[in-house]
Design a protein around this motif. Structure first.
Motif, mmCIF file in Angstrom:
data_model
loop_
_atom_site.group_PDB
_atom_site.id
_atom_site.type_symbol
_atom_site.label_atom_id
_atom_site.label_comp_id
_atom_site.label_asym_id
_atom_site.label_seq_id
_atom_site.Cartn_x
_atom_site.Cartn_y
_atom_site.Cartn_z
ATOM 1 N N SER A 76 1.253 -0.660 19.825
ATOM 2 C CA SER A 76 1.323 -1.520 18.639
ATOM 3 C C SER A 76 2.501 -1.163 17.730
ATOM 4 N N ARG B 57 -3.457 -5.285 11.767
ATOM 5 C CA ARG B 57 -2.001 -5.268 11.900
ATOM 6 C C ARG B 57 -1.391 -5.038 10.530
ATOM 7 N N GLU B 58 -0.393 -4.218 10.491
ATOM 8 C CA GLU B 58 0.319 -3.950 9.252
ATOM 9 C C GLU B 58 1.805 -4.084 9.526
ATOM 10 N N GLU B 59 2.463 -4.882 8.747
ATOM 11 C CA GLU B 59 3.903 -5.059 8.893
ATOM 12 C C GLU B 59 4.561 -4.722 7.570
ATOM 13 N N SER C 297 6.144 -2.583 12.343
ATOM 14 C CA SER C 297 4.859 -3.213 12.639
ATOM 15 C C SER C 297 3.996 -2.226 13.408
ATOM 16 N N ARG C 298 2.709 -2.195 13.065
ATOM 17 C CA ARG C 298 1.775 -1.300 13.746
ATOM 18 C C ARG C 298 0.352 -1.799 13.546
#
Length: 163
Positions: free
Chosen positions: A76, A95-97, A89-90
């Motif tokens: 990810s 999801r966190e960008e 992004s991870r």
């Protein structure tokens, strides 16, 4: 079909993390699970009898689950250098960008702890004026981390010159 629409941006060129970080994390997982299984098995075997020592088999099951989850998490992570900012992004479930504008970067540092050095890894830590937008890219090859640090520092100085 017109692909040069005004205001349209090209998709970022995402770069994933090298496999060294996954190897490091999975190695630590296996070492900890073996240690926990041995301690649990020996303690339960001595204190409650050999039948209860079988509960130590929970740890290998946790290791199998963790092995899969670490792979998903590693896949990810990615980053992209764009014209005006850096995207990170991870996350698998959440999801966190993070978008870090080059002009807002105050400090870019490369760190590498003892385990990271043993596995040939380094991390890039980005600091901005707002602590909430600080970002980190873990598990890079040291040469890539230094290249990224130098490039981001150069772009940050160029973008903040007008401030």
């Amino acid at each position: 079909m017109d692909t040069g629409t005004v205001g349209e941006t090209a998709p970022p060129g995402w770069v994933g993390l090298p496999g060294g970080l996954l190897v490091l994390r999975r190695t630590l997982l296996v070492l900890w699970m073996v240690l926990l299984a041995l301690v649990t098995g020996v303690l339960l075997g001595l204190l409650t009898g050999p039948a209860w020592a079988g509960l130590a088999l929970v740890w290998p099951a946790v290791a199998v689950w963790g092995w899969v989850m670490l792979g998903r998490n590693w896949r990810s992570w990615r980053y992209a250098e764009r014209a005006d900012d850096l995207l990170i992004s991870r996350g698998v479930l959440w999801r966190e960008e993070t978008v870090v504008p080059y002009g807002r970067m105050q400090l870019v540092e490369v760190t590498s702890g003892p385990l990271e050095r043993r596995f040939g890894l380094a991390s890039v830590q980005l600091h901005t004026a707002a602590a909430a937008t600080d970002a980190k890219i873990p598990g890079l090859a040291p040469a890539e981390a230094e290249r990224l640090r130098d490039r981001l520092t150069e772009l940050g100085e160029a973008r903040s010159a007008g401030l």
